[in-house]
Design an enzyme around this catalytic site. Structure first.
Site, PDB file in Angstrom:
ATOM      1  N   ARG A  23      10.281  72.389  58.025  1.00 43.76           N
ATOM      2  CA  ARG A  23       8.854  72.244  57.711  1.00 43.76           C
ATOM      3  C   ARG A  23       7.967  72.975  58.721  1.00 43.76           C
ATOM      4  O   ARG A  23       6.903  72.474  59.084  1.00 43.76           O
ATOM      5  CB  ARG A  23       8.444  70.777  57.649  1.00 43.76           C
ATOM      6  CG  ARG A  23       8.983  70.042  56.445  1.00 43.76           C
ATOM      7  CD  ARG A  23       8.177  70.385  55.196  1.00 43.76           C
ATOM      8  NE  ARG A  23       8.764  69.795  54.011  1.00 43.76           N
ATOM      9  CZ  ARG A  23       8.368  68.648  53.473  1.00 43.76           C
ATOM     10  NH1 ARG A  23       7.385  67.970  53.997  1.00 43.76           N
ATOM     11  NH2 ARG A  23       8.945  68.193  52.394  1.00 43.76           N
ATOM     12  N   ARG A  27       1.290  71.190  56.611  1.00 47.97           N
ATOM     13  CA  ARG A  27      -0.052  70.620  56.821  1.00 47.97           C
ATOM     14  C   ARG A  27      -0.470  70.466  58.268  1.00 47.97           C
ATOM     15  O   ARG A  27      -1.640  70.270  58.549  1.00 47.97           O
ATOM     16  CB  ARG A  27      -0.136  69.264  56.122  1.00 47.97           C
ATOM     17  CG  ARG A  27      -0.303  69.390  54.627  1.00 47.97           C
ATOM     18  CD  ARG A  27      -0.015  68.094  53.950  1.00 47.97           C
ATOM     19  NE  ARG A  27       1.363  67.718  54.222  1.00 47.97           N
ATOM     20  CZ  ARG A  27       1.958  66.652  53.723  1.00 47.97           C
ATOM     21  NH1 ARG A  27       1.295  65.833  52.956  1.00 47.97           N
ATOM     22  NH2 ARG A  27       3.212  66.388  53.996  1.00 47.97           N
ATOM     23  N   ARG A  36      -4.740  75.200  51.319  1.00 39.39           N
ATOM     24  CA  ARG A  36      -4.544  74.072  50.417  1.00 39.39           C
ATOM     25  C   ARG A  36      -5.855  73.522  49.876  1.00 39.39           C
ATOM     26  O   ARG A  36      -5.875  72.873  48.831  1.00 39.39           O
ATOM     27  CB  ARG A  36      -3.771  72.957  51.132  1.00 39.39           C
ATOM     28  CG  ARG A  36      -2.290  73.148  51.125  1.00 39.39           C
ATOM     29  CD  ARG A  36      -1.666  72.806  49.762  1.00 39.39           C
ATOM     30  NE  ARG A  36      -1.502  71.364  49.589  1.00 39.39           N
ATOM     31  CZ  ARG A  36      -2.174  70.624  48.736  1.00 39.39           C
ATOM     32  NH1 ARG A  36      -3.089  71.168  47.968  1.00 39.39           N
ATOM     33  NH2 ARG A  36      -1.949  69.338  48.637  1.00 39.39           N
ATOM     34  N   ASP A  72       9.808  74.581  47.311  1.00 36.83           N
ATOM     35  CA  ASP A  72      10.187  73.166  47.377  1.00 36.83           C
ATOM     36  C   ASP A  72      11.508  72.954  46.653  1.00 36.83           C
ATOM     37  O   ASP A  72      11.806  73.659  45.685  1.00 36.83           O
ATOM     38  CB  ASP A  72       9.107  72.272  46.757  1.00 36.83           C
ATOM     39  CG  ASP A  72       9.293  70.830  47.205  1.00 36.83           C
ATOM     40  OD1 ASP A  72       8.815  70.486  48.298  1.00 36.83           O
ATOM     41  OD2 ASP A  72       9.964  70.064  46.479  1.00 36.83           O
ATOM     42  N   TYR A 149      15.702  62.479  42.593  1.00 34.89           N
ATOM     43  CA  TYR A 149      14.290  62.586  42.164  1.00 34.89           C
ATOM     44  C   TYR A 149      14.171  62.541  40.642  1.00 34.89           C
ATOM     45  O   TYR A 149      13.244  61.934  40.102  1.00 34.89           O
ATOM     46  CB  TYR A 149      13.651  63.870  42.710  1.00 34.89           C
ATOM     47  CG  TYR A 149      13.267  63.754  44.167  1.00 34.89           C
ATOM     48  CD1 TYR A 149      12.081  63.117  44.547  1.00 34.89           C
ATOM     49  CD2 TYR A 149      14.091  64.251  45.166  1.00 34.89           C
ATOM     50  CE1 TYR A 149      11.742  62.991  45.887  1.00 34.89           C
ATOM     51  CE2 TYR A 149      13.753  64.134  46.507  1.00 34.89           C
ATOM     52  CZ  TYR A 149      12.571  63.496  46.858  1.00 34.89           C
ATOM     53  OH  TYR A 149      12.241  63.358  48.176  1.00 34.89           O
TER      54      TYR A 149
HETATM   55  O1  CP3 Z   1       8.514  75.177  56.083  1.00 37.44           O
HETATM   56  C1  CP3 Z   1       9.444  74.766  55.367  1.00 37.44           C
HETATM   57  O2  CP3 Z   1      10.285  73.933  55.761  1.00 37.44           O
HETATM   58  C2  CP3 Z   1       9.631  75.379  54.002  1.00 37.44           C
HETATM   59  C3  CP3 Z   1       9.080  74.700  52.872  1.00 37.44           C
HETATM   60  C4  CP3 Z   1       9.640  73.375  52.369  1.00 37.44           C
HETATM   61  C5  CP3 Z   1       8.817  72.421  51.731  1.00 37.44           C
HETATM   62  N1  CP3 Z   1       9.610  71.429  51.239  1.00 37.44           N
HETATM   63  C6  CP3 Z   1       7.354  72.515  51.612  1.00 37.44           C
HETATM   64  C7  CP3 Z   1       6.577  71.324  51.281  1.00 37.44           C
HETATM   65  C8  CP3 Z   1      10.951  72.905  52.306  1.00 37.44           C
HETATM   66  C9  CP3 Z   1      12.220  73.504  52.861  1.00 37.44           C
HETATM   67  C10 CP3 Z   1      10.913  71.668  51.570  1.00 37.44           C
HETATM   68  C11 CP3 Z   1      12.113  70.888  51.233  1.00 37.44           C
HETATM   69  C12 CP3 Z   1      11.957  69.561  50.643  1.00 37.44           C
HETATM   70  N2  CP3 Z   1      11.067  69.150  49.699  1.00 37.44           N
HETATM   71  C13 CP3 Z   1      12.837  68.481  50.884  1.00 37.44           C
HETATM   72  C14 CP3 Z   1      14.045  68.530  51.766  1.00 37.44           C
HETATM   73  C15 CP3 Z   1      13.670  68.465  53.204  1.00 37.44           C
HETATM   74  C16 CP3 Z   1      13.313  67.097  53.678  1.00 37.44           C
HETATM   75  O3  CP3 Z   1      12.145  66.928  54.086  1.00 37.44           O
HETATM   76  O4  CP3 Z   1      14.171  66.236  53.641  1.00 37.44           O
HETATM   77  C17 CP3 Z   1      12.406  67.394  50.109  1.00 37.44           C
HETATM   78  C18 CP3 Z   1      13.029  66.012  50.074  1.00 37.44           C
HETATM   79  C19 CP3 Z   1      11.287  67.830  49.351  1.00 37.44           C
HETATM   80  C20 CP3 Z   1      10.516  67.060  48.359  1.00 37.44           C
HETATM   81  C21 CP3 Z   1       9.114  66.912  48.755  1.00 37.44           C
HETATM   82  N3  CP3 Z   1       8.185  67.932  48.735  1.00 37.44           N
HETATM   83  C22 CP3 Z   1       8.463  65.738  49.177  1.00 37.44           C
HETATM   84  C23 CP3 Z   1       9.129  64.374  49.340  1.00 37.44           C
HETATM   85  C24 CP3 Z   1       7.134  66.082  49.423  1.00 37.44           C
HETATM   86  C25 CP3 Z   1       6.028  65.121  49.766  1.00 37.44           C
HETATM   87  C26 CP3 Z   1       6.100  64.677  51.158  1.00 37.44           C
HETATM   88  C27 CP3 Z   1       5.221  65.535  51.975  1.00 37.44           C
HETATM   89  O5  CP3 Z   1       5.651  65.936  53.076  1.00 37.44           O
HETATM   90  O6  CP3 Z   1       4.096  65.762  51.523  1.00 37.44           O
HETATM   91  C28 CP3 Z   1       6.978  67.468  49.197  1.00 37.44           C
HETATM   92  C29 CP3 Z   1       5.756  68.274  49.343  1.00 37.44           C
HETATM   93  C30 CP3 Z   1       5.829  69.454  50.282  1.00 37.44           C
HETATM   94  N4  CP3 Z   1       6.869  70.337  50.354  1.00 37.44           N
HETATM   95  C31 CP3 Z   1       4.801  69.873  51.189  1.00 37.44           C
HETATM   96  C32 CP3 Z   1       5.264  71.050  51.795  1.00 37.44           C
HETATM   97  C33 CP3 Z   1       4.531  71.918  52.777  1.00 37.44           C
HETATM   98  C34 CP3 Z   1       3.458  69.220  51.369  1.00 37.44           C
HETATM   99  C35 CP3 Z   1       2.618  69.618  50.218  1.00 37.44           C
HETATM  100  C36 CP3 Z   1       1.140  69.621  50.507  1.00 37.44           C
HETATM  101  O7  CP3 Z   1       0.639  70.622  51.005  1.00 37.44           O
HETATM  102  O8  CP3 Z   1       0.495  68.615  50.167  1.00 37.44           O
END
Ligand code: CP3
Length: 342
Positions: A23, A27, A36, A72, A149
């Site tokens: 990540r 944010r 965003r 994602d 999911y």
């Molecule tokens: O920088 C990076 O790591 C690359 C981008 C990336 C995102 N999600 C962007 C993202 C990666 C590699 C992921 C993987 C991801 N997504 C996982 C596996 C990694 C982990 O955290 O265990 C999972 C379980 C998801 C599913 C997911 N996507 C969730 C549960 C959420 C909501 C929780 C949260 O942090 O908001 C997301 C949204 C998400 N994916 C955001 C980002 C930057 C936030 C979105 C926003 O801007 O509101």
């Protein structure tokens, strides 16, 4: 080119420990929050120039050794015909959860991953702009985590619907997991063709299973994904809460096993049979101060043992994290790990 990151992943000689952070784009960065304000999260993922900008910006600001594609793990569920949204504060929502064998049987058997063309475009844009000594990591969710999911309809703590389907109807489970495994393999292959030199398979929630259940219900499908990728591409396999699963996760066919922050690296080292390790600073350490960060980084580097270690967090950066401390973390890893090689 063999980047420092790739050499570390292959357990080859390195001059310092490479570092990137799960990540690393997100944010906690003001520039991301600004984008965003104008675009939804899915829009950012689906517009290759924006996804590339977010990826490259984070890589540049932090000076990490690898960029990870901005996307994602759940984008692929749209190819199953499911509706994906990200509700403010609630995380991902899949509107029609696939809870029953009948619902599974209505899903397409083969998923067409051409629909994810925007991802491949982002990968090639990023590769064009990235310095040659920096790796580009593609990624996907592992079949179990994505299936969870689909079955739960969103995030979950206990995965009760998922486990009920898994235990009660193996045929439906096998069909769902096989479909996801095939599609995921194809999806990662296309990211590699577009320019990713490494991939990470995220099985974030596999740690909710016992080793016996992991072996029966999950391992064959993750193995299928990893083993169908080209042999010369670096593969990282990550999950959280997986101390007791590391040996099985390594056996699925990864070069590198990602270690969460609850698992000592020394323990992990004994489980993975000579493979490299990635991890495992607690992301909460990034909410403290420089002195604490420095001490904790040194401890992770010491436990990582130098060769065969890629520095990372044990899970993703949280949104409250100050950017300056993340930069300081990366600088400290670079300095301290090269000192330890002198
Ligand atoms: O920088 C990076 O790591 C690359 C981008 C990336 C995102 N999600 C962007 C993202 C990666 C590699 C992921 C993987 C991801 N997504 C996982 C596996 C990694 C982990 O955290 O265990 C999972 C379980 C998801 C599913 C997911 N996507 C969730 C549960 C959420 C909501 C929780 C949260 O942090 O908001 C997301 C949204 C998400 N994916 C955001 C980002 C930057 C936030 C979105 C926003 O801007 O509101």
């Amino acid at each position: 080119m063999e980047t420092l990151f790739l050499r570390a992943c292959r357990n080859q000689p390195i001059e310092r420990v490479p570092v990137w952070l799960m990540r690393q784009a997100g944010r906690y960065m003001a520039e991301y929050r600004e984008l965003r304000a104008r675009h939804s999260f899915l829009e950012l993922c689906k517009q290759p120039d924006l996804a590339a900008e977010v990826t490259l910006h984070a890589r540049q600001v932090l000076q990490v050794d690898a960029a990870i594609l901005f996307a994602d793990i759940l984008l692929i569920v749209e190819c199953l015909g499911l509706k994906l949204t990200f509700a403010k504060g609630d995380g991902p929502v899949i509107s029609e959860a696939v809870r029953t064998p009948e619902a599974v049987s209505r899903l397409p058997r083969q998923i067409e991953v051409g629909e994810l063309d925007y991802v491949y475009k982002a990968v090639s844009l990023i590769r064009q702009e990235l310095p040659p000594e920096i790796s580009l990591i593609g990624f996907a969710g592992a079949p179990f985590t994505v299936a969870s999911y689909c079955v739960e309809g969103g995030s979950s703590r206990e995965f009760l619907h998922t486990k009920r389907l898994m235990y009660c109807d193996f045929q439906a489970w096998d069909r769902l997991m096989s479909t996801l495994a095939e599609a995921t393999a194809e999806y990662l292959k296309r990211q590699i063709e577009a320019g990713a030199d490494s991939v990470q398979l995220f099985d974030s929630w596999a740690g909710c299973l016992s080793p016996a259940d992991y072996r029966k219900y999950v391992k064959p499908y993750s193995t299928k994904v990893l083993q169908s990728l080209p042999a010369d591409i670096v593969k990282i396999h990550f999950g959280r809460g997986t101390a007791l699963l590391l040996q099985d996760m390594a056996e699925c066919g990864a070069d590198v096993v990602g270690v969460d922050f609850m698992t000592p690296l020394a323990w992990a080292r004994q489980q993975v049979g000579g493979k490299a390790l990635q991890g495992n600073l607690d992301p909460a350490v990034l909410l403290t101060d420089r002195e604490t960060v420095r001490n904790e980084v040194e401890e992770v580097l010491r436990q990582g043992g130098g060769q065969g270690h890629v520095f990372n967090l044990g899970h993703g950066i949280v949104p409250q994290t100050p950017v300056d401390l993340v930069k300081y973390l990366v600088e400290t890893v670079r300095e301290q790990s090269s000192v330890s090689f002198l």
